[in-house]
Motif scaffolding. Structure first.
Motif, mmCIF file in Angstrom:
data_model
loop_
_atom_site.group_PDB
_atom_site.id
_atom_site.type_symbol
_atom_site.label_atom_id
_atom_site.label_comp_id
_atom_site.label_asym_id
_atom_site.label_seq_id
_atom_site.Cartn_x
_atom_site.Cartn_y
_atom_site.Cartn_z
ATOM 1 N N VAL A 1 21.744 12.303 66.373
ATOM 2 C CA VAL A 1 22.009 13.024 67.455
ATOM 3 C C VAL A 1 23.660 13.477 67.562
ATOM 4 O O VAL A 1 23.873 14.817 68.054
ATOM 5 C CB VAL A 1 22.027 12.089 68.751
ATOM 6 N N ARG A 2 24.465 12.906 66.785
ATOM 7 C CA ARG A 2 25.838 13.068 66.761
ATOM 8 C C ARG A 2 26.115 14.095 65.689
ATOM 9 O O ARG A 2 27.160 14.683 65.514
ATOM 10 C CB ARG A 2 26.825 12.127 66.890
ATOM 11 N N GLY A 3 24.790 14.321 64.614
ATOM 12 C CA GLY A 3 25.190 15.095 63.449
ATOM 13 C C GLY A 3 25.835 14.470 62.432
ATOM 14 O O GLY A 3 26.139 15.254 61.417
ATOM 15 N N GLU A 4 25.686 13.219 62.474
ATOM 16 C CA GLU A 4 26.652 12.428 61.493
ATOM 17 C C GLU A 4 25.633 12.023 60.219
ATOM 18 O O GLU A 4 25.726 11.485 59.259
ATOM 19 C CB GLU A 4 27.131 11.131 62.064
ATOM 20 N N LEU A 5 24.198 11.947 60.718
ATOM 21 C CA LEU A 5 23.187 11.780 59.768
ATOM 22 C C LEU A 5 22.117 12.808 59.786
ATOM 23 O O LEU A 5 21.943 13.342 60.942
ATOM 24 C CB LEU A 5 22.648 10.485 59.754
ATOM 25 N N VAL A 6 21.269 13.102 58.620
ATOM 26 C CA VAL A 6 20.263 13.929 58.648
ATOM 27 C C VAL A 6 19.178 13.412 58.059
ATOM 28 O O VAL A 6 19.036 12.581 57.124
ATOM 29 C CB VAL A 6 20.614 15.203 57.665
ATOM 30 N N ARG A 7 18.023 13.418 58.633
ATOM 31 C CA ARG A 7 16.770 12.692 58.204
ATOM 32 C C ARG A 7 16.168 13.576 57.249
ATOM 33 O O ARG A 7 16.139 14.691 57.259
ATOM 34 C CB ARG A 7 15.587 12.810 59.350
ATOM 35 N N LEU A 8 15.818 13.018 56.047
ATOM 36 C CA LEU A 8 15.190 13.495 54.936
ATOM 37 C C LEU A 8 13.556 13.294 55.023
ATOM 38 O O LEU A 8 13.152 12.289 55.457
ATOM 39 C CB LEU A 8 15.799 13.123 53.676
ATOM 40 N N PHE A 9 12.967 14.301 54.167
ATOM 41 C CA PHE A 9 11.413 13.711 53.836
ATOM 42 C C PHE A 9 10.851 13.518 55.216
ATOM 43 O O PHE A 9 9.958 12.639 55.146
ATOM 44 C CB PHE A 9 11.530 12.731 52.814
ATOM 45 N N GLU A 10 10.827 14.477 55.941
ATOM 46 C CA GLU A 10 10.251 13.909 57.390
ATOM 47 C C GLU A 10 8.579 14.203 57.289
ATOM 48 O O GLU A 10 8.069 13.693 58.282
ATOM 49 C CB GLU A 10 10.856 15.023 58.560
ATOM 50 N N ASP A 11 8.084 14.623 56.142
ATOM 51 C CA ASP A 11 6.749 14.798 56.039
ATOM 52 C C ASP A 11 6.094 13.685 55.479
ATOM 53 O O ASP A 11 4.992 13.711 55.100
ATOM 54 C CB ASP A 11 6.054 16.154 55.333
ATOM 55 N N TRP A 12 6.924 12.780 54.841
ATOM 56 C CA TRP A 12 6.709 11.530 54.255
ATOM 57 C C TRP A 12 6.769 10.297 55.017
ATOM 58 O O TRP A 12 7.406 10.302 56.103
ATOM 59 C CB TRP A 12 7.809 11.136 53.049
ATOM 60 N N HIS A 13 5.824 9.359 54.806
ATOM 61 C CA HIS A 13 5.612 8.067 55.603
ATOM 62 C C HIS A 13 6.118 6.913 54.981
ATOM 63 O O HIS A 13 5.917 6.998 53.792
ATOM 64 C CB HIS A 13 4.102 7.920 56.001
ATOM 65 N N LEU A 14 6.699 6.082 55.636
ATOM 66 C CA LEU A 14 7.187 4.714 55.343
ATOM 67 C C LEU A 14 6.600 3.618 56.053
ATOM 68 O O LEU A 14 6.657 3.747 57.377
ATOM 69 C CB LEU A 14 8.780 4.625 55.354
ATOM 70 N N ASP A 15 6.043 2.695 55.104
ATOM 71 C CA ASP A 15 5.689 1.732 56.301
ATOM 72 C C ASP A 15 6.599 0.948 56.912
ATOM 73 O O ASP A 15 7.598 0.627 56.488
ATOM 74 C CB ASP A 15 4.916 0.590 55.296
ATOM 75 N N PRO A 16 6.272 0.424 58.356
ATOM 76 C CA PRO A 16 7.354 -0.228 59.073
ATOM 77 C C PRO A 16 7.767 -1.644 58.246
ATOM 78 O O PRO A 16 6.781 -2.034 57.527
ATOM 79 C CB PRO A 16 6.407 -0.502 60.134
ATOM 80 N N LEU A 17 8.867 -1.853 58.769
ATOM 81 C CA LEU A 17 9.252 -3.283 58.079
ATOM 82 C C LEU A 17 9.214 -4.411 59.144
ATOM 83 O O LEU A 17 9.753 -4.354 60.229
ATOM 84 C CB LEU A 17 10.913 -3.033 58.019
ATOM 85 N N PRO A 18 8.075 -5.265 58.813
ATOM 86 C CA PRO A 18 7.945 -6.491 59.735
ATOM 87 C C PRO A 18 9.052 -7.421 60.101
ATOM 88 O O PRO A 18 9.987 -7.466 59.070
ATOM 89 C CB PRO A 18 6.764 -7.222 58.894
ATOM 90 N N MET A 19 9.193 -7.853 61.376
ATOM 91 C CA MET A 19 10.404 -8.672 61.757
ATOM 92 C C MET A 19 9.720 -10.043 61.908
ATOM 93 O O MET A 19 8.784 -9.948 62.964
ATOM 94 C CB MET A 19 11.247 -7.907 62.954
ATOM 95 N N TYR A 20 10.496 -10.895 61.470
ATOM 96 C CA TYR A 20 10.039 -12.413 61.841
ATOM 97 C C TYR A 20 11.057 -13.158 62.496
ATOM 98 O O TYR A 20 12.251 -13.212 62.149
ATOM 99 C CB TYR A 20 9.499 -12.834 60.597
ATOM 100 N N VAL A 21 10.738 -14.246 63.176
ATOM 101 C CA VAL A 21 11.592 -15.304 63.658
ATOM 102 C C VAL A 21 10.978 -16.355 62.736
ATOM 103 O O VAL A 21 9.499 -16.712 63.040
ATOM 104 C CB VAL A 21 11.642 -15.824 65.202
ATOM 105 N N ALA A 22 11.738 -17.172 62.109
ATOM 106 C CA ALA A 22 11.213 -18.125 61.274
ATOM 107 C C ALA A 22 12.078 -19.414 61.231
ATOM 108 O O ALA A 22 13.333 -19.421 61.578
ATOM 109 C CB ALA A 22 11.266 -17.667 59.654
ATOM 110 N N PHE A 23 11.405 -20.634 61.345
ATOM 111 C CA PHE A 23 12.136 -21.800 61.319
ATOM 112 C C PHE A 23 11.277 -22.883 60.305
ATOM 113 O O PHE A 23 10.251 -22.538 59.879
ATOM 114 C CB PHE A 23 12.011 -22.479 62.768
ATOM 115 N N PRO A 24 11.951 -23.992 60.068
ATOM 116 C CA PRO A 24 11.365 -24.884 58.988
ATOM 117 C C PRO A 24 10.032 -25.372 59.529
ATOM 118 O O PRO A 24 9.870 -25.668 60.803
ATOM 119 C CB PRO A 24 12.635 -26.061 59.047
ATOM 120 N N ALA A 25 9.305 -25.784 58.772
ATOM 121 C CA ALA A 25 7.765 -25.989 59.031
ATOM 122 C C ALA A 25 7.811 -27.558 59.548
ATOM 123 O O ALA A 25 6.811 -27.720 60.452
ATOM 124 C CB ALA A 25 6.750 -26.032 57.882
#
Length: 318
Positions: free
Chosen positions: A253-277
């Motif tokens: 929004v502030r013009g400090e970064l430009v998004r590249l390859f907008e016609d390409w798709h990236l798989d989402p990065l899954p986020m986990y909360v993990a603790f000892p079994a």
């Protein structure tokens, strides 16, 4: 001697494999931890631990006792919770470790609301992007991105981060605007490296378009091991970034970064909360996990819940 404290000391020695580490996580002296374990062994008239100069191993009797003590301590925690209104306000110290950008941009700004709801929980929050040994370091849970494999953890999937490829205008002025991801392999282009991907030979996230899949390692001027430093390097024009959209949005929004390859798709990065079994899930840990889940549902909802368990709990590494 206090039998409950002795049980806590014994449990922590088993979990850390060390009297010294157990003492550090319990804020006791090593002598006190040793005396607590000796008290239990004398009371039970059985050897619970085998000690050598290098390591501590639990005996067969100690392993059986450990399983029962963990359950007992958990039941006691629940009993106190019910009798002291802790069902609405769990209490105690909770040790967690979370990624630096997630802490700075999502968790810490929302923490006053968590504290207002659970004023008796004391959070010891490690803020890092390094691999954390939950057992050795006495950490109750971690929040991490990416599939968790090869670890004796229970992981709850709490969100999916949408990803994009970004670069600073200063970088694009110098290197040129790439029209295809493969152009990043050209001598004029660089990526910003992330240390754990380099050390483990992990490629940046796959980019997909109409059946074409591209993974680019790229050359780098600098590699870092911290998410905030990674973003700062990209903003300084040191290379191309693979970023979660929540980290990039304000800078675009502030013009400090430009998004590249907008016609390409990236798989989402899954986020986990993990603790000892083998770690009992206390009331304070349950409400923390639920709070993180609710925050991620606002900022990075799970992309596709099909095939997930109702509580999204998976055994890591299976």
């Amino acid at each position: 001697m206090d039998r409950l404290n002795a049980m806590l000391a014994f449990v922590r020695v088993v979990e850390t494999g060390s009297f010294t580490k157990a003492a550090e996580t319990l804020h006791m002296s090593k002598t006190s931890v040793t005396q607590h374990v000796q008290y239990l062994e004398g009371r039970l008239r059985v050897k619970l631990l085998n000690r050598t100069t290098r390591k501590v191993n639990v005996t067969a009797a100690g392993a059986a006792y450990y399983e029962r003590v963990v359950k007992l301590l958990g039941d006691l925690d629940d009993a106190e919770t019910g009798l002291s209104n802790a069902s609405m306000s769990p209490r105690g110290r909770l040790r967690v470790d979370v990624p630096t950008p997630l802490a700075r941009m999502i968790l810490l700004p929302a923490l006053p609301e968590f504290h207002a709801r659970y004023p008796d929980i004391q959070l010891d929050m490690g803020v890092s992007d390094r691999m954390v040994d939950l057992i050795d370091e006495g950490v109750d849970c971690v929040v991490r991105g990416g599939e968790l494999t090869g670890l004796s953890l229970v992981a709850r999937r709490v969100g999916d981060l949408r990803l994009g490829v970004y670069a600073a205008p200063s970088y694009l002025e110098s290197a040129g605007l790439p029209s295809h991801p493969r152009e990043l392999a050209a001598p004029d282009h660089y990526i910003v490296g992330f240390s754990w991907t380099i050390a483990n030979g992990v490629s940046p996230y796959a980019m997909r378009r109409n059946g074409e899949v591209v993974k680019m390692h790229g050359r780098y001027v600098v590699a870092v091991d911290d998410g905030n430093a990674y973003l700062a390097a990209g903003l300084a024009g040191l290379g191309v970034l693979w970023l979660p959209d929540y980290m990039a949005k304000a800078h675009v929004v502030r013009g400090e970064l430009v998004r590249l390859f907008e016609d390409w798709h990236l798989d989402p990065l899954p986020m986990y909360v993990a603790f000892p079994a083998n770690r009992y899930v206390s009331a304070k840990l349950r409400v923390f996990i639920d709070w993180v889940s609710a925050l991620m549902a606002q900022h990075a909802p799970i992309a596709d819940r099909r095939g997930l368990e109702s509580d999204n709990e998976l055994r890591a590494g299976q």
